[in-house]
Design a protein around this motif. Structure first.
Motif, short mmCIF file in Angstrom:
data_model
loop_
_atom_site.label_atom_id
_atom_site.label_comp_id
_atom_site.label_asym_id
_atom_site.label_seq_id
_atom_site.Cartn_x
_atom_site.Cartn_y
_atom_site.Cartn_z
N ILE A 136 -10.11 -21.61 -9.23
CA ILE A 136 -10.31 -20.63 -8.14
C ILE A 136 -9.05 -19.79 -7.95
CG2 ILE A 136 -10.71 -20.41 -5.65
CD1 ILE A 136 -12.35 -23.05 -5.89
N SER A 137 -7.89 -20.39 -8.07
CA SER A 137 -6.63 -19.66 -7.89
C SER A 137 -6.51 -18.49 -8.84
CB SER A 137 -5.44 -20.61 -8.08
OG SER A 137 -5.43 -21.62 -7.09
N GLU A 138 -7.02 -18.64 -10.05
CA GLU A 138 -6.98 -17.55 -11.02
C GLU A 138 -7.84 -16.38 -10.55
OE1 GLU A 138 -8.13 -19.17 -14.77
OE2 GLU A 138 -6.55 -20.71 -14.75
N TYR A 139 -8.95 -16.68 -9.90
CA TYR A 139 -9.81 -15.62 -9.39
C TYR A 139 -9.20 -14.94 -8.16
CZ TYR A 139 -13.67 -16.71 -12.53
OH TYR A 139 -14.44 -16.87 -13.64
N ILE A 140 -8.49 -15.71 -7.35
CA ILE A 140 -7.84 -15.13 -6.17
C ILE A 140 -6.81 -14.08 -6.59
CG2 ILE A 140 -6.29 -15.66 -4.24
CD1 ILE A 140 -7.73 -18.35 -4.00
N ILE A 141 -6.10 -14.36 -7.67
CA ILE A 141 -5.12 -13.41 -8.18
C ILE A 141 -5.80 -12.13 -8.67
CG2 ILE A 141 -3.42 -13.02 -10.03
CD1 ILE A 141 -2.81 -16.03 -9.89
N LYS A 142 -6.96 -12.28 -9.25
CA LYS A 142 -7.66 -11.16 -9.87
C LYS A 142 -8.49 -10.34 -8.89
CE LYS A 142 -10.67 -10.24 -13.87
NZ LYS A 142 -11.45 -10.88 -14.97
N TYR A 143 -9.03 -11.00 -7.86
CA TYR A 143 -9.95 -10.33 -6.94
C TYR A 143 -9.45 -10.44 -5.50
CZ TYR A 143 -13.30 -10.55 -10.84
OH TYR A 143 -13.92 -10.42 -12.05
N LYS A 144 -9.37 -9.30 -4.82
CA LYS A 144 -8.89 -9.28 -3.44
C LYS A 144 -9.90 -9.88 -2.45
CE LYS A 144 -5.88 -5.24 -4.00
NZ LYS A 144 -5.59 -3.86 -3.54
N ASN A 145 -11.17 -9.89 -2.83
CA ASN A 145 -12.20 -10.35 -1.90
C ASN A 145 -12.55 -11.83 -2.09
OD1 ASN A 145 -13.32 -9.77 -4.41
ND2 ASN A 145 -15.31 -9.16 -3.58
N VAL A 146 -11.71 -12.56 -2.82
CA VAL A 146 -11.90 -14.00 -3.01
C VAL A 146 -10.78 -14.75 -2.30
CG1 VAL A 146 -12.04 -15.91 -4.67
CG2 VAL A 146 -13.00 -13.67 -5.26
N ASP A 165 -18.94 -6.03 -4.70
CA ASP A 165 -17.99 -4.94 -4.49
C ASP A 165 -17.14 -5.26 -3.26
OD1 ASP A 165 -19.64 -4.48 -2.31
OD2 ASP A 165 -20.63 -2.74 -3.20
N GLU A 166 -16.48 -4.24 -2.72
CA GLU A 166 -15.58 -4.48 -1.60
C GLU A 166 -16.30 -4.85 -0.30
OE1 GLU A 166 -16.79 -0.21 -1.63
OE2 GLU A 166 -16.03 -1.64 -3.14
N THR A 167 -17.63 -4.77 -0.28
CA THR A 167 -18.39 -5.13 0.92
C THR A 167 -18.76 -6.61 0.94
OG1 THR A 167 -20.58 -4.66 -0.02
CG2 THR A 167 -19.37 -2.80 0.95
N ILE A 168 -18.39 -7.34 -0.09
CA ILE A 168 -18.78 -8.75 -0.22
C ILE A 168 -17.53 -9.61 -0.35
CG2 ILE A 168 -19.98 -10.45 -1.66
CD1 ILE A 168 -21.88 -8.17 -2.49
N GLU A 169 -17.42 -10.63 0.52
CA GLU A 169 -16.30 -11.57 0.42
C GLU A 169 -16.80 -12.90 -0.11
OE1 GLU A 169 -14.36 -12.92 3.93
OE2 GLU A 169 -16.22 -13.19 5.07
N VAL A 170 -15.93 -13.57 -0.84
CA VAL A 170 -16.24 -14.88 -1.41
C VAL A 170 -15.27 -15.89 -0.81
CG1 VAL A 170 -16.45 -16.26 -3.51
CG2 VAL A 170 -17.01 -13.80 -3.56
N ILE A 171 -15.84 -16.89 -0.11
CA ILE A 171 -15.01 -17.90 0.53
C ILE A 171 -15.30 -19.25 -0.12
CG2 ILE A 171 -14.39 -19.02 2.71
CD1 ILE A 171 -15.56 -16.62 4.17
N CYS A 172 -14.33 -19.74 -0.86
CA CYS A 172 -14.43 -21.08 -1.44
C CYS A 172 -13.79 -22.07 -0.47
CB CYS A 172 -13.72 -21.14 -2.78
SG CYS A 172 -14.44 -20.06 -4.04
N ILE A 173 -14.46 -23.18 -0.25
CA ILE A 173 -13.92 -24.25 0.60
C ILE A 173 -13.59 -25.43 -0.29
CG2 ILE A 173 -14.25 -25.63 2.67
CD1 ILE A 173 -14.51 -22.60 3.15
N ASN A 174 -12.32 -25.62 -0.57
CA ASN A 174 -11.89 -26.74 -1.40
C ASN A 174 -11.89 -28.00 -0.53
OD1 ASN A 174 -10.71 -28.45 -3.31
ND2 ASN A 174 -8.65 -27.86 -2.68
N ASP A 175 -12.91 -28.83 -0.72
CA ASP A 175 -13.10 -30.00 0.12
C ASP A 175 -12.35 -31.21 -0.45
OD1 ASP A 175 -14.23 -31.27 2.38
OD2 ASP A 175 -15.87 -32.08 1.18
N GLY A 176 -11.04 -31.01 -0.66
CA GLY A 176 -10.21 -32.07 -1.19
C GLY A 176 -10.57 -32.46 -2.61
N SER A 177 -10.98 -31.50 -3.43
CA SER A 177 -11.41 -31.80 -4.79
C SER A 177 -10.24 -32.29 -5.64
CB SER A 177 -12.02 -30.54 -5.43
OG SER A 177 -12.52 -30.83 -6.71
#
Length: 322
Positions: free
Chosen positions: A52-62, A32-44
């Motif tokens: 991941i970009s698709e999820y960023i558009i859909k979810y404010k906490n990503v 929910d809004e109390t949980i943030e998701v931080i992806c670290i793209n290590d030069g993949s």
């Protein structure tokens, strides 16, 4: 400082286009809004970042932080500094969480004012699931200091030195500079005991929260290399250093772990053949720190001696440790 989130889920990402969707879904299905998701793209170099970009558009906490490839340790450290959650959960991008565990993990950590909540992992193979013989709550049912918790976990045989098995207060990590050593493989083997030995309030959980997928081309399962040999040797040597001022039972367990890693180093060195890392654990050093024959014998099995040499060494050890 006001905590914006209860939990920060840190997910290092590298070449996981076939796995990242399941990983993210396992978090976002319960976040929910109390949980943030931080992806670290290590030069993949694959399409992981686009997914991941698709999820960023859909979810404010990503969100996703892009960085030049620096390895797992560097990616996790980047996530730690970027996190805004009160507690941190580490999640490898080819693994996934069990359903409906995050809010309960946070509740257990928060209500007990923990520095570290010890979780539980199950290993996912193609045709079966392996579970630990005991849950961490059975080993550490009450809040105790981290040194006692580490001793109990090691002595019980269910010690899991992997970052994803610990839910950690972010301010505790930063205050004690408990970052991952960059440029090192198997960094969790060093980080986990350092973490627990600094912690004042540690408790086990009854939840199995983590699914560790066993695929073949991971750091752990891929072919031998010089970097792996050096990493095994480095961590084993550091564990021995850490053990120096510890009580007898913990010292022997740390030495045992060092011997296990030394055996991995020696085995890989034999495979490569033309590389010699000079770090060595001798039976005399082991004898010097052993308080019982049984503890000595357990560790001796992981040192590079022939069967006939071990037989002679055991005869000598019995004289000194009887």
């Amino acid at each position: 400082m006001h905590q914006q989130f209860h939990l920060s889920i840190i997910i290092p990402v590298y070449n996981v286009e076939n796995y990242i969707l399941k990983c993210l879904e396992s978090v976002l299905n319960q976040a929910d809004e109390t949980i943030e998701v931080i992806c670290i793209n290590d030069g993949s170099p694959d399409s992981s970042r686009q997914i991941i970009s698709e999820y960023i558009i859909k979810y404010k906490n990503v969100k996703c932080i892009d960085r030049i490839n620096g390895g797992l340790s560097a990616a996790r450290n980047t996530g730690i500094f970027a996190a805004q959650g009160e507690y941190i959960v580490f999640l490898d991008s080819d693994d996934w969480l069990e359903g409906n565990v995050l809010s309960e993990l946070y509740r257990q950590a928060k209500c007990n004012d923990l520095d570290v909540l010890i979780g539980n992992t199950q290993w996912i193979y193609l045709d079966f699931i392996k579970k630990s013989k005991k849950l961490s709550a059975e080993i550490v049912p009450e809040t105790i200091n981290g040194e006692d918790a580490l001793t109990k976990l090691m002595d019980s045989g269910v010690y899991e030195p992997m970052a994803y098995n610990y839910i950690v207060r972010r301010s505790f990590l930063l205050k004690n500079s408990l970052l991952f050593k960059e440029g090192l493989l198997f960094e969790d083997e060093l980080w986990a005991p350092q973490l627990l030995l600094q912690a004042k309030h540690v408790k086990g959980s009854h939840l199995i929260h983590y699914n560790y997928y066993q695929r073949q081309n991971t750091i752990m399962n891929s072919l031998a290399s010089v970097k792996k040999i050096d990493s095994f040797a480095y961590v084993a040597a550091e564990l021995i250093k850490i053990s120096e001022d510890k009580h007898e039972l913990l010292k022997q367990n740390l030495w045992f772990r060092a011997c296990v890693l030394y055996n991995c180093k020696f085995t890989m060195q034999q495979i490569i053949g033309d590389y010699n890392n000079k770090f060595r654990i001798s039976w005399l050093s082991l004898l010097d720190v052993s308080s019982s024959y049984s503890s000595f014998n357990r560790s001796l099995d992981f040192l590079n001696y022939t069967r006939s040499d071990r037989r002679i060494i055991r005869i000598i050890a019995k004289v000194f440790l009887s």
